[in-house]
Write an enzyme that holds these catalytic residues in place. Structure first.
Site, short mmCIF file in Angstrom:
data_model
loop_
_atom_site.label_atom_id
_atom_site.label_comp_id
_atom_site.label_asym_id
_atom_site.label_seq_id
_atom_site.Cartn_x
_atom_site.Cartn_y
_atom_site.Cartn_z
N ASN A 18 0.84 -1.20 0.00
CA ASN A 18 0.00 0.00 0.00
C ASN A 18 0.87 1.25 0.00
O ASN A 18 1.88 1.31 0.68
CB ASN A 18 -0.93 0.00 1.21
CG ASN A 18 -1.82 -1.25 1.24
OD1 ASN A 18 -2.04 -1.86 0.19
ND2 ASN A 18 -2.29 -1.64 2.41
N HIS B 167 5.83 -0.93 -2.59
CA HIS B 167 5.40 -0.26 -3.85
C HIS B 167 5.49 1.25 -3.70
O HIS B 167 4.84 2.00 -4.44
CB HIS B 167 3.98 -0.69 -4.23
CG HIS B 167 3.91 -2.11 -4.72
ND1 HIS B 167 2.73 -2.80 -4.82
CD2 HIS B 167 4.89 -2.95 -5.11
CE1 HIS B 167 2.98 -4.03 -5.26
NE2 HIS B 167 4.29 -4.15 -5.45
N CYS C 236 14.37 9.94 -6.25
CA CYS C 236 15.23 10.22 -7.41
C CYS C 236 15.31 8.99 -8.31
O CYS C 236 15.58 7.87 -7.85
CB CYS C 236 16.64 10.59 -6.95
SG CYS C 236 17.78 10.74 -8.34
N ASN D 209 -7.77 -12.66 5.25
CA ASN D 209 -8.26 -12.10 4.00
C ASN D 209 -9.75 -12.39 3.82
O ASN D 209 -10.27 -13.36 4.36
CB ASN D 209 -7.46 -12.68 2.81
CG ASN D 209 -7.48 -11.73 1.62
OD1 ASN D 209 -7.07 -10.58 1.72
ND2 ASN D 209 -7.99 -12.22 0.50
N ASP E 78 -0.42 4.21 0.80
CA ASP E 78 -1.24 5.22 1.51
C ASP E 78 -0.66 5.73 2.82
O ASP E 78 -1.25 6.59 3.47
CB ASP E 78 -2.67 4.66 1.74
CG ASP E 78 -2.66 3.30 2.47
OD1 ASP E 78 -3.54 2.47 2.18
OD2 ASP E 78 -1.75 3.07 3.31
N CYS F 262 22.27 14.11 -6.74
CA CYS F 262 22.95 13.69 -7.99
C CYS F 262 22.39 14.39 -9.22
O CYS F 262 22.79 14.10 -10.34
CB CYS F 262 22.80 12.17 -8.17
SG CYS F 262 21.17 11.70 -8.76
N GLU G 22 -11.15 -13.36 1.22
CA GLU G 22 -11.40 -14.53 0.37
C GLU G 22 -10.10 -15.31 0.19
O GLU G 22 -9.01 -14.77 0.37
CB GLU G 22 -11.89 -14.06 -1.02
CG GLU G 22 -10.85 -13.15 -1.70
CD GLU G 22 -11.40 -12.40 -2.90
OE1 GLU G 22 -12.52 -12.71 -3.35
OE2 GLU G 22 -10.71 -11.48 -3.36
N1 APR Z 1 -10.36 -7.37 5.03
C1 APR Z 1 -9.71 -8.45 4.49
N2 APR Z 1 -9.53 -8.61 3.15
C2 APR Z 1 -10.03 -7.64 2.34
C3 APR Z 1 -10.72 -6.51 2.83
C4 APR Z 1 -10.88 -6.39 4.24
N3 APR Z 1 -11.51 -5.35 4.80
N4 APR Z 1 -11.10 -5.75 1.77
C5 APR Z 1 -10.64 -6.39 0.65
N5 APR Z 1 -10.02 -7.53 1.00
C6 APR Z 1 -9.31 -8.48 0.14
C7 APR Z 1 -9.88 -8.64 -1.25
O1 APR Z 1 -10.87 -9.65 -1.26
C8 APR Z 1 -8.62 -9.08 -2.03
O2 APR Z 1 -8.43 -10.49 -1.92
O3 APR Z 1 -8.00 -7.94 -0.03
C9 APR Z 1 -7.48 -8.38 -1.29
C10 APR Z 1 -6.99 -7.14 -2.03
O4 APR Z 1 -6.40 -7.59 -3.24
P1 APR Z 1 -6.02 -6.51 -4.37
O5 APR Z 1 -7.17 -5.62 -4.61
O6 APR Z 1 -5.44 -7.29 -5.53
O7 APR Z 1 -4.88 -5.63 -3.71
P2 APR Z 1 -3.36 -6.01 -3.55
O8 APR Z 1 -3.18 -7.47 -3.34
O9 APR Z 1 -2.79 -5.09 -2.54
O10 APR Z 1 -2.78 -5.59 -5.00
C11 APR Z 1 -1.39 -5.66 -5.17
O11 APR Z 1 -1.58 -4.60 -7.32
O12 APR Z 1 -2.43 -2.96 -8.69
C12 APR Z 1 -1.35 -3.33 -7.93
O13 APR Z 1 0.21 -1.84 -7.02
C13 APR Z 1 -1.10 -2.33 -6.84
O14 APR Z 1 -0.15 -2.77 -4.65
C14 APR Z 1 -1.17 -3.16 -5.57
C15 APR Z 1 -0.92 -4.58 -6.07
#
Ligand code: APR
Length: 272
Positions: free
Chosen positions: A108, A125, A133, A230, A110, A163, A232
């Protein structure tokens, strides 16, 4: 779920080196959409994902135009800076304070783990609140540059004070290499951890998704126990990389784990 929460609490208490890997699912309860979940940015707007794949090339071809678009465009990235940590972030900060969590490696951008109080955060990321830079990877607080003035006087892009390389956002774009310092430190962390929490990520993006596999295959000495938290199941679940998954919201599950840790540690104290 309670038995898995209890099992995870026990693991954390006995662990010598726990690392948390996090993804966008950590921040959905802070109002920041994820990417591939049911309401994800890429799920709802595949065109936006295609655009994101172009950002890095755009920067390399015309850094000035990249900066003008970054400063004048309306992008979701500006919304990020207003978001606040949620109970899931605070739970990980508490585990670090209790010396039960050594580091967070997050996808993340953020800055919410830092806002919640975690001191050891590896922004795999990048971080929306920093510039970096392109040549020497030195990072800067944007406040060190008068970006609005550079825009008004047509003097973009900003240059590195060390640099004289061109600066870009610290955010790692698709096709861009993970900054060497973060990549090296992340590999060291996952190579030595004996417990890994993987929170809120689809584990779809490499090289981040290699980290749990590295922990599993190359962890020196002790076997690493990997716990997914997670909404899912993910490929890590299906491939048996994670030992188990606690299926639920990170903002609910992580505080429950911290609560269980506190309960057990106070019981142990009373027994002594
Ligand atoms: N609690 C638990 N799991 C959650 C929640 C929550 N509140 N909200 C969403 N999820 C799960 C979703 O079901 C999904 O499986 O978190 C996961 C998020 O997956 P992504 O949307 O693919 O995010 P991420 O894995 O961080 O993506 C990786 O992809 O686009 C690039 O740079 C971007 O860092 C990002 C990278």
């Amino acid at each position: 779920m309670q038995d898995l929460i209890a099992k995870t609490a026990e693991l954390l208490i006995k662990s010598k080196h726990t690392v948390a890997l996090t993804g966008a699912g950590m921040s959905t309860e802070s109002g920041i959409p994820d990417f591939r979940g049911p309401n994800g940015i890429w799920t709802k707007n595949p065109e936006a994902e295609k655009q994101a794949y172009q950002s890095y090339f755009k920067f390399q071809q015309n850094p000035k135009q990249y900066w003008i678009e970054r400063m004048t465009g309306t992008s979701w990235i500006h919304e990020l800076t207003k978001a606040q940590p949620n109970p899931g972030h605070f739970a990980l900060a508490e585990l670090e304070k209790m010396a039960l969590l050594k580091s967070v490696i997050t996808q993340n951008i953020d800055n919410l783990h830092q806002k919640a109080g975690n001191k050891r955060v590896l922004d795999y990321h990048g971080n929306v609140s920093l510039l970096r830079c392109f040549s020497c990877d030195t990072r800067y607080d944007p406040q060190e540059y008068e970006l609005e003035k550079l825009l008004a006087e047509d003097r973009l892009p900003p240059y590195c004070k060390k640099c004289n390389g061109v600066l870009k956002s610290d955010i790692v774009h698709f096709h861009e290499a993970i900054p060497a310092d973060v990549s090296t430190e992340s590999q060291q962390e996952v190579g030595t951890c004996d417990v890994m929490l993987i929170c809120g990520t689809s584990a779809a993006v490499y090289p981040f998704a290699m980290l749990p596999r590295i922990a599993k295959q190359y962890s020196s000495k002790q076997k690493t126990i990997i716990v997914e938290i997670n909404a899912e199941p993910t490929p890590l679940t299906q491939e048996g990389i994670s030992d188990y998954i606690i299926q639920g919201k990170t903002g609910t599950v992580l505080p429950k784990i911290v609560e269980e840790v506190k309960k057990r540690t106070s019981e142990n104290k009373h027994r002594l």
